[in-house]
Design a protein around this motif. Sequence first.
Motif, PDB file in Angstrom:
ATOM      1  N   ASP A  26       0.871  -1.175   0.000  1.00 16.39           N
ATOM      2  CA  ASP A  26       0.000   0.000   0.000  1.00 16.39           C
ATOM      3  C   ASP A  26       0.907   1.224   0.000  1.00 16.39           C
ATOM      4  OD1 ASP A  26      -1.645   2.154   0.620  1.00 16.39           O
ATOM      5  OD2 ASP A  26      -2.811   1.045   2.111  1.00 16.39           O
ATOM      6  N   ARG A  28       0.265   4.424  -0.252  1.00 16.67           N
ATOM      7  CA  ARG A  28      -0.198   5.539   0.585  1.00 16.67           C
ATOM      8  C   ARG A  28       0.152   5.329   2.052  1.00 16.67           C
ATOM      9  NH1 ARG A  28      -6.437   6.750   0.925  1.00 16.67           N
ATOM     10  NH2 ARG A  28      -6.349   6.844   3.170  1.00 16.67           N
ATOM     11  N   TRP A  53      -4.450  -9.701   2.249  1.00 13.09           N
ATOM     12  CA  TRP A  53      -4.173  -8.286   2.524  1.00 13.09           C
ATOM     13  C   TRP A  53      -5.478  -7.564   2.834  1.00 13.09           C
ATOM     14  CZ3 TRP A  53      -6.053  -4.010  -0.073  1.00 13.09           C
ATOM     15  CH2 TRP A  53      -5.570  -2.780   0.396  1.00 13.09           C
ATOM     16  N   TRP A  54      -6.506  -7.777   2.026  1.00 11.31           N
ATOM     17  CA  TRP A  54      -7.778  -7.092   2.241  1.00 11.31           C
ATOM     18  C   TRP A  54      -8.368  -7.462   3.608  1.00 11.31           C
ATOM     19  CZ3 TRP A  54     -10.271  -3.052   0.526  1.00 11.31           C
ATOM     20  CH2 TRP A  54     -11.577  -2.861   0.964  1.00 11.31           C
ATOM     21  N   GLY A  58      -6.457  -4.133   4.501  1.00 11.70           N
ATOM     22  CA  GLY A  58      -7.146  -3.226   3.587  1.00 11.70           C
ATOM     23  C   GLY A  58      -8.526  -2.795   4.014  1.00 11.70           C
ATOM     24  N   TYR A  62      -9.779   0.989   4.061  1.00 13.14           N
ATOM     25  CA  TYR A  62     -10.466   1.295   2.807  1.00 13.14           C
ATOM     26  C   TYR A  62     -11.821   0.588   2.706  1.00 13.14           C
ATOM     27  CZ  TYR A  62      -5.655   2.576   1.778  1.00 13.14           C
ATOM     28  OH  TYR A  62      -4.398   3.115   1.837  1.00 13.14           O
TER      29      TYR A  62
END
Length: 193
Positions: A26, A28, A53-54, A58, A62
Motif C-alpha cells: 500500500d 499511501r 491483505w484485504w 485493507g 479502505y
Amino acid sequence: MGAVHTFDHDFPSASEGKVIPCGVYDVRANAALLTLARGSDTGELVGDSIRMWWNRIGRYGYGGAKQMLILADSGGSNGCRVRLFHEQLFKISEHLGITIRVAHLPSYCSKYNPIDHRVFYHVTSALKGLVFHSIEAIRIAASRTATSTSLQVKVAILQRIYRRGVQATGRFLSGDYIRHDADLSKYNYTTTG
C-alpha cells in the motif's frame, strides 16, 4: 556456536521445498503484507495474497472503497496475459463488490514497480546472511524488516500448497469479465464483479 556450512548457490535437490514470496504494498500507507507460500508461483497465490491483505489490513483503511488499483508486473504469475490471475481478480471484485483496475508495467520494467525497491529490497536486506531451515524462520526474519521511512511489513504464511498447471475455468474464459482500456489495452483493464 560454530560455523554453519551451507551451499553457496541454490540446490533444489538438497532442499525440502521451495518458498515463494508474494507481496501487496500500500503506497499511501507505506505498509506491506508479505505472504510466504509453498509450491509454485501461480495466479491463485497472487489472488490469495490480495485476499489476505484485504481481510487483515485493507478493509480497515479502505472499507468503503468502490475501486481498487493494482499495479503489477507484466510477467510471472500476475502477468498481463495470465488468465488465472484475471479470474482471481474477478472473484475478488465479485466478493468485495468493488471495481478492480489493473495497470501493468511494460515488460522488463519491473524495477519501476514500487514494491520492488520500497519493500522487497529491504526484506532481502533483512534476510541477508541467514540460513533458513523452515518457512517459519523466514517469516520471523522478514518480520524484522525496518527502514528509515517507517515501512511496516507484516508477514504471513499461506498454508495451501500451490500447484503449477492450474488454468482459469471455462466459464471465466468464455465470459466477458475483463474490460480492456482503449489506450494500452494490453496493460490496462478493469473487472467488476
